[in-house]
Design a protein around this motif. Structure first.
Motif, PDB file in Angstrom:
ATOM      1  N   PHE A 133      25.740  48.087 -36.980  1.00 43.32           N
ATOM      2  CA  PHE A 133      25.237  48.690 -35.451  1.00 43.32           C
ATOM      3  C   PHE A 133      23.578  47.401 -35.126  1.00 43.32           C
ATOM      4  O   PHE A 133      22.728  47.734 -35.239  1.00 43.32           O
ATOM      5  N   GLY A 134      24.385  46.908 -34.197  1.00 42.55           N
ATOM      6  CA  GLY A 134      23.063  45.983 -33.086  1.00 42.55           C
ATOM      7  C   GLY A 134      23.007  46.872 -32.391  1.00 42.55           C
ATOM      8  O   GLY A 134      23.573  46.844 -30.771  1.00 42.55           O
ATOM      9  N   ILE A 135      20.933  46.985 -31.883  1.00 41.44           N
ATOM     10  CA  ILE A 135      20.757  47.434 -30.713  1.00 41.44           C
ATOM     11  C   ILE A 135      19.527  47.059 -30.123  1.00 41.44           C
ATOM     12  O   ILE A 135      19.140  46.593 -28.990  1.00 41.44           O
ATOM     13  N   THR A 136      18.343  46.618 -30.985  1.00 35.73           N
ATOM     14  CA  THR A 136      16.862  46.486 -31.096  1.00 35.73           C
ATOM     15  C   THR A 136      16.870  44.530 -30.669  1.00 35.73           C
ATOM     16  O   THR A 136      17.612  44.047 -31.317  1.00 35.73           O
ATOM     17  N   VAL A 165      17.913  42.374 -33.681  1.00 40.03           N
ATOM     18  CA  VAL A 165      17.139  41.968 -34.696  1.00 40.03           C
ATOM     19  C   VAL A 165      17.071  43.295 -35.301  1.00 40.03           C
ATOM     20  O   VAL A 165      17.383  44.166 -35.001  1.00 40.03           O
ATOM     21  N   PHE A 166      17.055  42.685 -37.219  1.00 44.30           N
ATOM     22  CA  PHE A 166      16.675  44.653 -37.162  1.00 44.30           C
ATOM     23  C   PHE A 166      17.732  45.345 -37.474  1.00 44.30           C
ATOM     24  O   PHE A 166      18.055  46.661 -37.729  1.00 44.30           O
ATOM     25  N   VAL A 167      19.413  44.522 -37.632  1.00 39.84           N
ATOM     26  CA  VAL A 167      20.431  44.420 -37.962  1.00 39.84           C
ATOM     27  C   VAL A 167      20.937  45.093 -39.200  1.00 39.84           C
ATOM     28  O   VAL A 167      20.654  43.894 -40.117  1.00 39.84           O
ATOM     29  N   SER A 168      21.446  45.948 -40.026  1.00 43.58           N
ATOM     30  CA  SER A 168      20.982  46.436 -41.047  1.00 43.58           C
ATOM     31  C   SER A 168      22.451  45.671 -42.053  1.00 43.58           C
ATOM     32  O   SER A 168      23.882  46.290 -41.244  1.00 43.58           O
ATOM     33  N   GLY A 169      22.601  45.083 -42.781  1.00 40.55           N
ATOM     34  CA  GLY A 169      24.036  45.276 -43.923  1.00 40.55           C
ATOM     35  C   GLY A 169      25.361  43.976 -43.283  1.00 40.55           C
ATOM     36  O   GLY A 169      25.906  44.418 -43.287  1.00 40.55           O
ATOM     37  N   VAL A 170      24.695  42.839 -41.641  1.00 34.91           N
ATOM     38  CA  VAL A 170      25.656  42.600 -41.082  1.00 34.91           C
ATOM     39  C   VAL A 170      26.219  41.326 -41.986  1.00 34.91           C
ATOM     40  O   VAL A 170      27.445  41.063 -41.856  1.00 34.91           O
ATOM     41  N   ASP A 171      25.618  40.938 -43.797  1.00 33.21           N
ATOM     42  CA  ASP A 171      26.555  40.164 -43.972  1.00 33.21           C
ATOM     43  C   ASP A 171      27.227  40.759 -45.433  1.00 33.21           C
ATOM     44  O   ASP A 171      28.230  40.462 -45.448  1.00 33.21           O
ATOM     45  N   ILE A 178      27.592  46.537 -31.157  1.00 28.23           N
ATOM     46  CA  ILE A 178      27.356  45.858 -30.319  1.00 28.23           C
ATOM     47  C   ILE A 178      26.719  46.212 -29.388  1.00 28.23           C
ATOM     48  O   ILE A 178      27.746  46.608 -28.186  1.00 28.23           O
ATOM     49  N   VAL A 179      26.012  47.152 -28.659  1.00 28.33           N
ATOM     50  CA  VAL A 179      25.442  47.517 -26.955  1.00 28.33           C
ATOM     51  C   VAL A 179      25.017  45.805 -26.644  1.00 28.33           C
ATOM     52  O   VAL A 179      23.693  45.452 -27.236  1.00 28.33           O
ATOM     53  N   GLY A 180      25.657  46.216 -25.481  1.00 28.78           N
ATOM     54  CA  GLY A 180      25.196  45.626 -24.624  1.00 28.78           C
ATOM     55  C   GLY A 180      24.729  45.674 -23.442  1.00 28.78           C
ATOM     56  O   GLY A 180      24.492  46.920 -23.219  1.00 28.78           O
TER      57      GLY A 180
END
Length: 398
Positions: A133-136, A165-171, A178-180
């Motif tokens: 989950f990407g928001i920051t 940034v600070f997106v956990s576990g993307v790998d 993604i929040v856009g």
């Protein structure tokens, strides 16, 4: 009796429904077979806790909150909170539980199309498909009004551009939610929207952020440069705005509280066990009020945080998004403070032993501190409470 309840357990748990007590017992039994040593070894060796994740998925714990018709357990955030809390109490919390089923799974289950639900929810429930989950953002934090990641239409597709940034576990995740922001066709204003982006999508790049926190899950920066997405990558309505976003953020706060209370319970149990058996001047050190009272206060604080946490979960599961938002913020605040205090007191109780690898407490000092700043700082929570609970004037613009 699990190690997390080694100091005497909790009266609040005896009032739970039988199915919740059974879920707690079963998850505790699974977690006890792995424990803190397994978790810290995974972090130290740079590997993910895949064995625990896979077994929890096979037993149905990862998707306990998701609808039965898509492979889930048919429960709610309450049940998922129990799962994470008990894993944390055994010293092996799974951070991706906060992200994959709690945030992403909840948003898709509530707002996704039928095709999206069938495509993603069964894998999320089983743990065979994970979603980050990407928001920051570097300059906006998690302020949805200031996000600069934007999506624009290009025929039937979307083009997504921005940084996270600070997106956990993307790998390890198969995709990232993604929040856009997109332009509202009616007003021209930018409004939050949510897109599922596959890890191997061209133009989607991720770079690891070195962290001092010892955790199996790593943190990443994302860079998206005109990432082309199909039209159905958009989850929910284009103009739904904050409603969809907070459908995921409230569970995130509740689950962060579960992460923190589990950690606090683990630390407190180790300290109590030590205080009962460590003898100085012919009696256990726990007989001294200077040791006993701080531990007792930590127990009180953790139990109070748990009560607010399960209140928030119950409100969310009942469909009271406004009430859940207030309670979720309070629960996250209370749990973070209680966890930091419990960990600090546990290390202090053990003295030098509290800093050794054998007792597994020192690594929690940094980990507990994270709960104060992520996914939202305690100061922003106090702003929320001041404004929404107390009706005070807003102290910031955004």
């Amino acid at each position: 009796m699990s190690r997390g309840d080694a100091y005497g357990g909790s009266t609040s748990r005896s009032s739970e429904p039988a199915e919740h007590r059974e879920l707690r017992r079963a998850v505790g039994a699974l977690a006890a077979r792995y424990g803190r040593a397994y978790f810290t070894a995974a972090a130290r060796e740079g590997r993910r806790p895949e064995e625990l994740w896979a077994e929890a998925g096979k037993l149905g714990y990862l998707g306990v909150n998701l609808p039965e018709e898509y492979g889930g357990g048919g429960g709610g955030i309450t049940e998922l909170t129990i799962v994470l809390e008990e894993l944390g109490t055994a010293g092996c919390p799974l951070l991706m539980l906060v992200v994959s089923p709690a945030i992403c799974g909840t948003v898709i289950a509530r707002f996704g199309t039928e095709e999206q639900k069938r495509r993603w929810l069964p894998g999320l429930a089983a743990g065979t498909f994970t979603m980050a989950f990407g928001i920051t953002e570097p300059d906006a934090g998690s302020n949805a009004h200031r996000l600069t990641t934007t999506a624009r239409r290009d025929g039937g597709d979307w083009l997504l551009t921005g940084r996270k940034v600070f997106v956990s576990g993307v790998d390890a995740a198969d995709a990232t939610l993604i929040v856009g922001r997109t332009e509202d066709a009616r007003t021209g204003r930018l409004r939050p929207c949510l897109f599922v982006v596959g890890r191997e999508t061209p133009g989607f790049a991720y770079h690891r952020i070195p962290m001092e926190v010892a955790a199996p899950e790593k943190q990443f920066e994302l860079v998206m440069d005109d990432v082309r997405l199909p039209g159905d990558a958009l989850v929910g309505e284009e103009n739904a705005g904050l409603l969809q976003l907070f459908a995921g953020l409230n569970p995130e706060r509740i689950m962060t509280a579960a992460f923190a209370t589990g950690m606090g319970r683990y630390a407190l149990a180790r300290a109590v066990e030590y205080a009962r058996t460590r003898r100085v001047w012919d009696q256990p050190i726990g007989a001294h009020q200077a040791i006993a009272h701080p531990l007792a206060r930590s127990h009180v604080e953790l139990e109070l945080a748990r009560l607010m946490m399960y209140k928030a979960a119950a409100l969310y599961d009942a469909g009271d998004d406004k009430g859940a938002g207030e309670a979720a913020n309070m629960a996250k605040y209370a749990a973070a403070e209680a966890a930091v205090t419990a960990v600090d007191q546990a290390v202090h109780t053990l003295g030098g032993n509290g800093l050794t690898t054998e007792y597994g407490l020192a690594s929690l000092i940094t980990a507990a501190r994270v709960a104060r700043v992520a996914p939202v700082s305690r100061e922003m929570i106090l702003n929320y409470v001041a404004q929404h609970s107390l009706g005070l004037p807003r102290s910031y613009q955004g």
